[in-house]
Design a protein around this motif. Structure first.
Motif, PDB file in Angstrom:
ATOM      1  N   LEU A 265       0.739  -1.187  -0.266  1.00 57.49           N
ATOM      2  CA  LEU A 265       0.015   0.308   0.054  1.00 57.49           C
ATOM      3  C   LEU A 265       0.991   0.854  -0.404  1.00 57.49           C
ATOM      4  O   LEU A 265       2.040   1.325   0.388  1.00 57.49           O
ATOM      5  CB  LEU A 265      -0.740  -0.045   1.415  1.00 57.49           C
ATOM      6  CG  LEU A 265      -1.895  -1.188   1.290  1.00 57.49           C
ATOM      7  CD1 LEU A 265      -2.717  -1.086   2.798  1.00 57.49           C
ATOM      8  CD2 LEU A 265      -2.701  -1.282   0.291  1.00 57.49           C
TER       9      LEU A 265
ATOM     10  N   LEU B  91      -0.504   5.300   5.629  1.00 56.32           N
ATOM     11  CA  LEU B  91      -2.218   5.114   4.347  1.00 56.32           C
ATOM     12  C   LEU B  91      -2.323   6.266   3.817  1.00 56.32           C
ATOM     13  O   LEU B  91      -3.484   6.791   4.628  1.00 56.32           O
ATOM     14  CB  LEU B  91      -2.618   3.598   5.045  1.00 56.32           C
ATOM     15  CG  LEU B  91      -1.874   2.443   5.690  1.00 56.32           C
ATOM     16  CD1 LEU B  91      -3.357   1.587   5.550  1.00 56.32           C
ATOM     17  CD2 LEU B  91      -0.790   1.698   4.632  1.00 56.32           C
TER      18      LEU B  91
ATOM     19  N   THR C   8      -7.291   3.282  -0.089  1.00 51.21           N
ATOM     20  CA  THR C   8      -6.117   3.644  -0.244  1.00 51.21           C
ATOM     21  C   THR C   8      -5.726   2.967  -1.079  1.00 51.21           C
ATOM     22  O   THR C   8      -6.391   2.993  -1.977  1.00 51.21           O
ATOM     23  CB  THR C   8      -5.050   1.946   0.333  1.00 51.21           C
ATOM     24  OG1 THR C   8      -5.718   0.994  -0.013  1.00 51.21           O
ATOM     25  CG2 THR C   8      -5.545   2.264   2.640  1.00 51.21           C
ATOM     26  N   SER C   9      -4.604   2.600  -2.172  1.00 49.12           N
ATOM     27  CA  SER C   9      -3.572   2.404  -3.136  1.00 49.12           C
ATOM     28  C   SER C   9      -4.434   1.689  -3.855  1.00 49.12           C
ATOM     29  O   SER C   9      -4.359   1.317  -4.796  1.00 49.12           O
ATOM     30  CB  SER C   9      -2.332   3.203  -3.459  1.00 49.12           C
ATOM     31  OG  SER C   9      -1.927   1.632  -2.474  1.00 49.12           O
ATOM     32  N   GLU C  10      -5.027   0.353  -2.687  1.00 54.23           N
ATOM     33  CA  GLU C  10      -5.369  -0.848  -3.961  1.00 54.23           C
ATOM     34  C   GLU C  10      -6.718  -1.014  -3.539  1.00 54.23           C
ATOM     35  O   GLU C  10      -7.854  -0.662  -2.303  1.00 54.23           O
ATOM     36  CB  GLU C  10      -4.992  -2.201  -2.243  1.00 54.23           C
ATOM     37  CG  GLU C  10      -3.618  -2.524  -2.624  1.00 54.23           C
ATOM     38  CD  GLU C  10      -3.369  -2.657  -4.239  1.00 54.23           C
ATOM     39  OE1 GLU C  10      -4.028  -3.500  -4.995  1.00 54.23           O
ATOM     40  OE2 GLU C  10      -1.635  -2.478  -4.744  1.00 54.23           O
TER      41      GLU C  10
ATOM     42  N   ASN D 216      -4.432   6.651   8.652  1.00 50.15           N
ATOM     43  CA  ASN D 216      -4.501   7.174   7.111  1.00 50.15           C
ATOM     44  C   ASN D 216      -3.868   8.465   6.927  1.00 50.15           C
ATOM     45  O   ASN D 216      -3.960   9.378   8.375  1.00 50.15           O
ATOM     46  CB  ASN D 216      -6.034   7.102   6.509  1.00 50.15           C
ATOM     47  CG  ASN D 216      -6.604   7.403   7.385  1.00 50.15           C
ATOM     48  OD1 ASN D 216      -6.266   9.448   7.757  1.00 50.15           O
ATOM     49  ND2 ASN D 216      -8.174   7.804   6.742  1.00 50.15           N
TER      50      ASN D 216
END
Length: 346
Positions: free
Chosen positions: A266, A273, A282-284, A294
């Motif tokens: 991530l 995050l 998140t990036s995923e 976060n």
């Protein structure tokens, strides 16, 4: 169900602090059930571990609320949604399944989840208190050596030793002064990390002989049978002093670490995050993050902010799990469906 049999579920929430608990509520309003996983053995995160009796003043509609009281209220609030608890387990693995839509989540206890979405609400990450590292301390943990205060009243009238120089140490030294038979504060240096007002008050009480302060570090414990009788402190000038006590409280802070989360691929920024501010993803895709773990432009590490993030993350999770379902903003005051989920319909 055996530990090796995957637990099929809609959502796994990693972290059972205030934001993780409120996340259960927001998901529940949308008809989504969650499983909660936390490395600690009790829900509440830092509120429960570090300052359960400390007052919080910035929770809407509650002029003042104890930290543990807040946790208890949140647990009561989420009861209608039947969240399943997995406490004392650290999430060790997270992998996206071949279909790209589900995740395999594994814990240190061997629990395996087949989850549709994952929400990370891990606060500062997996954490444990920094322990008193002297021979014999482990054997006394929970009896006479403590890393948190669960019930302050049971220590009134006793001889207490408090170790540390941060807010928790000073807060409890001030709280116990005048209630305990004696309060002795020990810190490795004369400067403190606590709020200046707390340090000033501590100095006032020291001058009035209502508590004692020693600059130094714990060198050894004096134990008779299995009972702690005193703590030996090596003072800053090198001289030893033996301090009789019934209980020793060590407030050295936590080991804040992302742990396995850092290995999940991530996108990170300063050990936090990165998320969007629409759905706190998140990036995923399918993995969300709320609360102190976060980061985004303008991020403020407040419980209040985490509650807001949980509300929007719930809608993001719903869209991820059920992309074909049209979303409607409903209100608990007027929605029959939400009232039924809350158990207040009719």
């Amino acid at each position: 169900m055996s530990a090796s049999t995957p637990v099929a579920c809609e959502v796994v929430i990693v972290g059972a602090g205030p934001c993780g608990l409120f996340q259960v509520f927001e998901l529940g309003l949308l008809g989504i059930k969650a499983h909660l996983v936390d490395s600690l053995k009790a829900p509440g995160g830092q509120c429960t571990e570090l300052y359960p009796d400390k007052p919080i003043y910035d929770i809407p509609a509650l002029p003042v609320c104890g930290a543990q009281e807040l946790v208890d209220r949140l647990i009561q609030q989420i009861k209608p949604f039947g969240a399943e608890w997995h406490l004392g387990e650290e999430v060790a693995g997270l992998e996206r399944q071949p279909d790209g839509r589900r995740f395999t989540v594994t814990t240190s206890a061997g629990t395996v989840f087949d989850a549709g979405a994952v929400i990370i609400a891990g606060g500062v990450g997996s954490f444990q208190p920094r322990r008193l590292v002297v021979p014999g301390a482990d054997a006394l943990e929970g009896r006479q050596v403590h890393y948190r205060v669960r019930d302050a009243q049971q220590y009134h009238g006793q001889h207490l030793l408090i170790l540390g120089g941060g807010d928790s140490a000073l807060d409890w030294a001030l709280d116990f002064a005048g209630k305990a038979a004696s309060v002795t504060l020990v810190h490795r240096r004369a400067e403190f990390r606590a709020a200046p007002s707390s340090v000033s008050r501590m100095r006032e009480l020291e001058a009035a002989s209502q508590l004692a302060f020693h600059e130094g570090i714990v060198d050894a414990l004096e134990v008779e049978g299995e009972v702690l009788k005193a703590v030996r402190v090596k003072r800053a000038d090198g001289t030893p002093v033996t301090l009789a006590c019934d209980h020793a409280f060590a407030f050295f802070g936590l080991h804040p670490k992302l742990g396995p989360i850092a290995e999940w691929g991530l996108e990170l920024e300063k050990k936090a995050l990165k998320v969007d501010t629409e759905k706190f993803q998140t990036s995923e895709p399918g993995i969300f993050a709320v609360g102190d773990i976060n980061t985004y432009p303008g991020k403020k590490k407040l419980i209040l902010s985490g509650f807001h993030e949980a509300a929007l993350a719930a809608f993001g999770v719903q869209a991820w799990l059920y992309p074909e379902k049209k979303q409607f903003l409903q209100y608990t005051t007027t929605s029959p469906a939400m009232q039924k989920r809350l158990g207040v319909a009719g």
